[in-house]
Design an enzyme around this catalytic site. Structure first.
Site, PDB file in Angstrom:
ATOM      1  N   ASP A 213       0.910  -1.125   0.016  1.00 30.65           N
ATOM      2  CA  ASP A 213      -0.012   0.033   0.010  1.00 30.65           C
ATOM      3  C   ASP A 213       0.956   1.191   0.131  1.00 30.65           C
ATOM      4  OD1 ASP A 213      -2.726   1.001   0.762  1.00 30.65           O
ATOM      5  OD2 ASP A 213      -1.479   2.207   1.864  1.00 30.65           O
ATOM      6  N   ILE A 214       0.582   2.395  -0.843  1.00 35.95           N
ATOM      7  CA  ILE A 214       1.253   3.427  -0.781  1.00 35.95           C
ATOM      8  C   ILE A 214       0.931   4.202   0.099  1.00 35.95           C
ATOM      9  CG2 ILE A 214       1.847   5.491  -2.326  1.00 35.95           C
ATOM     10  CD1 ILE A 214       0.674   4.052  -4.829  1.00 35.95           C
ATOM     11  N   ASN A 221      -2.564  12.864  -2.998  1.00 35.86           N
ATOM     12  CA  ASN A 221      -3.747  13.142  -3.961  1.00 35.86           C
ATOM     13  C   ASN A 221      -4.230  14.538  -3.661  1.00 35.86           C
ATOM     14  OD1 ASN A 221      -3.930  11.539  -6.197  1.00 35.86           O
ATOM     15  ND2 ASN A 221      -5.479  10.447  -5.591  1.00 35.86           N
ATOM     16  N   ASP A 230      -2.457   9.843 -10.254  1.00 36.13           N
ATOM     17  CA  ASP A 230      -2.427   8.789 -11.140  1.00 36.13           C
ATOM     18  C   ASP A 230      -1.010   8.492 -11.509  1.00 36.13           C
ATOM     19  OD1 ASP A 230      -5.124   8.722 -11.232  1.00 36.13           O
ATOM     20  OD2 ASP A 230      -5.256   9.694 -13.084  1.00 36.13           O
ATOM     21  N   GLU A 256      -4.958   2.538  -3.863  1.00 38.42           N
ATOM     22  CA  GLU A 256      -3.692   2.346  -3.946  1.00 38.42           C
ATOM     23  C   GLU A 256      -2.593   1.249  -3.538  1.00 38.42           C
ATOM     24  OE1 GLU A 256      -4.756   4.410   0.065  1.00 38.42           O
ATOM     25  OE2 GLU A 256      -5.512   4.143  -1.908  1.00 38.42           O
TER      26      GLU A 256
END
Length: 354
Positions: A213-214, A221, A230, A256
């Site tokens: 997971d980011i 964002n 993106d 994500e």
């Protein structure tokens, strides 16, 4: 499904229902799907559009929701599949028609031969014999013409069907790809994991699952915009894909989150892969393309689980998710496996190995 994953999904569902209640959008399944997708953030372009609508003060309506659903969620894969199926049906019917015509001609020719055989068994005048021979020759030529036409139609049909098969293959491949990152989507991951588990259970070979997971992606964002977000998702996807090989499968799990299925790989090998991906992601300094503004670096957290004979797809994902959740709570930007998670638990409980 783990407790963490269940609570997260429940949160998305509640957010979608709240949005439906606050708007004049009827609670139809497709509109619930639209707002659930918005709540998950899995489609940043959709979120950007809806955020702009909210910011403009425009009142949501059923027609607007229908437009957004058709644009972002209604897949054209089924439409394309239907088109190909219709073309296939037309071609099959043409082949059947050509074969029916050939069979009718063949039956007529067979009847002519039987009639000629009866005439020849009796005494026949020379003139009548000549007429019979001429009639048989004409029938033979007509049969030859029909056969040639059938061969041509079958040849054309074979080429058309081969082209249709390629179209079907293309549609199927597209249906298994995430449109943003161009790596495998959730559907493809689910199929791949079932196959990998069945093979591992049959062969006894190792199998590992990486769930990543980011870190802080939502705030990234919100700060830099969804288009930049993106680009980050594409970058992470390509980084994972470039660090796996062979029959390994990288997929976008949702939002994500990403996953990697590693057949024939034990926990140690999977940890090396995850560390390589983690370092590669952290090692890239991001630039905003439009302004060349430096955006800093991103990080990601990883959880790894190894397949056990009693595992199902759900139990394997659940253990990887627990490891990922622990990596997040341990400070992010790290890899945690089942073994390291067990060691942490033992340390906290005051238990040490002998």
């Amino acid at each position: 499904m783990s407790d963490h994953e269940f609570k997260r999904a429940l949160g998305y569902a509640n957010s979608a229902l709240d949005l439906l209640k606050k708007s004049s959008i009827p609670p139809y399944p497709q509109f619930y799907e639209l707002l659930y997708t918005y709540a998950t953030g899995v489609n940043p372009t959709l979120n950007h559009r809806i955020n702009a609508i909210f910011a403009s003060g425009e009142s949501p309506s059923a027609s607007l929701a229908e437009t957004l659903y058709n644009e972002f969620l209604k897949s054209d894969v089924n439409d394309r599949m239907s088109t190909v199926s219709e073309r296939m049906q037309v071609r099959i019917e043409a082949v059947h028609s050509a074969i029916d015509h050939a069979m009718t001609t063949a039956n007529a020719y067979s009847g002519s031969l039987q009639s000629a055989q009866g005439d020849l068994e009796r005494e026949i005048e020379p003139e009548a014999l000549g007429a019979l021979a001429g009639r048989l020759l004409a029938e033979t030529r007509r049969m030859q013409d029909t056969n040639r036409m059938l061969e041509q139609k079958l040849e054309a049909s074979r080429d058309d069907i081969a082209a249709l098969q390629r179209d079907l293959d293309d549609v199927r491949r597209e249906s298994l790809l995430d449109p943003l990152t161009k790596i495998a989507n959730r559907k493809s991951f689910d199929e791949g994991l079932r196959t990998a588990i069945a093979e591992a259970r049959q062969t006894g070979n190792p199998l590992c699952l990486i769930l990543m997971d980011i870190d802080h992606f939502k705030s990234f964002n919100d700060t830099y915009g969804h288009q930049t977000g993106d680009q980050v998702l594409r970058l992470v996807a390509m980084t994972i894909k470039s660090n796996i090989k062979g029959r390994d499968l990288a997929a976008r799990y949702g939002g994500e989150e990403f996953v990697a299925i590693l057949p024939n790989t034990d926990l140690k090998g999977a940890t090396i892969v995850a560390e390589n991906v983690r370092q590669a992601i952290h090692g890239k300094e991001l630039l905003k393309r439009s302004t060349n503004e430096k955006l800093g670096r991103i990080t990601a957290s990883f959880g790894i689980a190894a397949f056990h004979p009693a595992d199902t797809a759900g139990s394997l994902i659940e253990r990887a998710d627990r490891c990922l959740y622990a990596a997040k709570h341990a400070g992010r930007n790290r890899v945690l496996t089942e073994e390291s998670l067990a060691e942490i638990s033992e340390t906290r409980s005051g238990v040490t190995a002998a």
